[in-house]
Design a protein around this motif. Structure first.
Motif, PDB file in Angstrom:
ATOM      1  N   SER A 155       0.852  -1.191   0.000  1.00  0.00           N
ATOM      2  CA  SER A 155       0.000   0.000   0.000  1.00  0.00           C
ATOM      3  C   SER A 155       0.888   1.241   0.000  1.00  0.00           C
ATOM      4  CB  SER A 155      -0.885   0.007   1.242  1.00  0.00           C
ATOM      5  OG  SER A 155      -1.306   1.335   1.488  1.00  0.00           O
ATOM      6  N   LEU A 156       0.552   2.186  -0.844  1.00  0.00           N
ATOM      7  CA  LEU A 156       1.378   3.390  -0.956  1.00  0.00           C
ATOM      8  C   LEU A 156       1.288   4.266   0.288  1.00  0.00           C
ATOM      9  CD1 LEU A 156       0.786   4.287  -4.733  1.00  0.00           C
ATOM     10  CD2 LEU A 156       2.713   3.071  -3.711  1.00  0.00           C
ATOM     11  N   SER A 157       0.323   3.978   1.166  1.00  0.00           N
ATOM     12  CA  SER A 157       0.248   4.761   2.411  1.00  0.00           C
ATOM     13  C   SER A 157       0.453   3.875   3.634  1.00  0.00           C
ATOM     14  CB  SER A 157      -1.099   5.487   2.492  1.00  0.00           C
ATOM     15  OG  SER A 157      -2.142   4.542   2.441  1.00  0.00           O
ATOM     16  N   SER A 158       1.119   2.744   3.460  1.00  0.00           N
ATOM     17  CA  SER A 158       1.251   1.781   4.565  1.00  0.00           C
ATOM     18  C   SER A 158       2.060   2.328   5.738  1.00  0.00           C
ATOM     19  CB  SER A 158       1.904   0.498   4.045  1.00  0.00           C
ATOM     20  OG  SER A 158       3.026   0.794   3.244  1.00  0.00           O
ATOM     21  N   ALA A 159       1.757   1.787   6.928  1.00  0.00           N
ATOM     22  CA  ALA A 159       2.498   2.093   8.160  1.00  0.00           C
ATOM     23  C   ALA A 159       3.437   0.913   8.463  1.00  0.00           C
ATOM     24  CB  ALA A 159       1.511   2.305   9.299  1.00  0.00           C
TER      25      ALA A 159
END
Ligand code: F6R
Length: 265
Positions: A155-159
């Motif tokens: 995911s391009l916004s992963s944590a």
């Protein structure tokens, strides 16, 4: 993205050292040396070793200090205890921490010697936020475009989270292990969102085996299939590469001209 093309891997290390020292105010003599803490994101692997050697050399010469640095490493393998020579804990100790004046309490690497790996990853993300976020993140890049262990499809916004390594990453990293069977299958890694939150990014790459992935990262579409391409959205990302890693860039002449013009300002 700022693209800096260097003549050799040694020059990549030198440029990265100069940039990071200035950005973090590490120089002992500099009036800009910050009394405030700066947060530095660190990487392992072969690529940043030249930079770490530069830091060590300049620290030994009394030029720079890491006294006011808090560090967070990108990642750690699951199933490899911290005292194991293959762990990233061990790598950082041997290749950087024991040679500089960073306070051990200020260094952070994801904890994987625990029962609850997802909780450990979540706690790491919170610890980064509590430290005020990362000021400067050092990155290498995998041959398929991973940064940290954000493999294709991340995911391009992963944590920060637990991630399964691709077989290509396992093959690439097999050189550090006695056999392929011993290469870990999972790791805790900062996410792409975590990395993108850093205020500045320095991505380093050397060698012709990185040329395709550098081209895709810099000139290709932004896609989870090349996770590093997300850096095109970062307002302060610098890519420092040698000529071999730059050899497939279609707009190389333009990047060189941009650097010449910047230096004349
Ligand atoms: C290491 C890391 C990885 C490496 C990448 C390149 O902490 O997160 O993304 O930077 O696999 O590795 P080298 O430098 O060995 O080619």
């Amino acid at each position: 993205m700022r693209i800096v093309v260097c003549e050799s891997p040694d020059q990549v290390a030198m440029v990265a050292a100069d940039e990071s020292i200035e950005y973090l105010g590490l120089a002992c003599s500099s009036s800009s040396q910050s009394q405030e803490t700066s947060v530095l994101g660190l990487a392992t692997g072969s690529t940043p070793l030249g930079l770490y050697q530069q830091w060590i050399k300049r620290h030994r010469a009394g030029e720079i200090s890491f006294r006011n640095i808090v560090s967070f490493n990108l990642d750690e393998y699951c199933g490899v205890p911290p005292e194991d020579p293959q762990s990233y804990h061990y790598f950082m100790q041997e290749n950087l921490f024991k040679h500089i004046d960073i306070l051990p309490l200020n260094t952070h690497i994801p904890k994987t010697d625990c029962q609850d790996l997802p909780a450990s990853a979540e706690a790491y993300e919170i610890a980064i936020a509590q430290a005020g976020g990362i000021d400067l993140q050092i990155l290498g890049i995998g041959t398929e475009g991973h940064i940290g262990f954000n493999e294709l499809g991340s995911s391009l916004s992963s944590a920060t989270r637990v991630k399964t390594l691709t077989s290509k990453t396992r093959q690439d990293n097999a050189r550090f292990f006695a056999s392929m069977d011993q290469v870990p299958k999972m790791a805790i890694t900062m996410g792409l969102g975590t990395i993108m939150n850093a205020r500045a990014i320095l991505l380093l790459a050397t060698g012709v085996h990185k040329a395709d992935t550098i081209r895709d990262t810099v000139e290709g579409p932004v896609t989870a299939m090349v996770p590093a391409s997300i850096l095109q959205f970062h307002p302060n990302a610098t890519v420092v590469i040698d000529q071999a890693a730059a050899s497939k860039l279609a707009h190389l002449d333009y990047y060189l001209e941009c650097e010449r013009n910047q230096q004349s300002l």
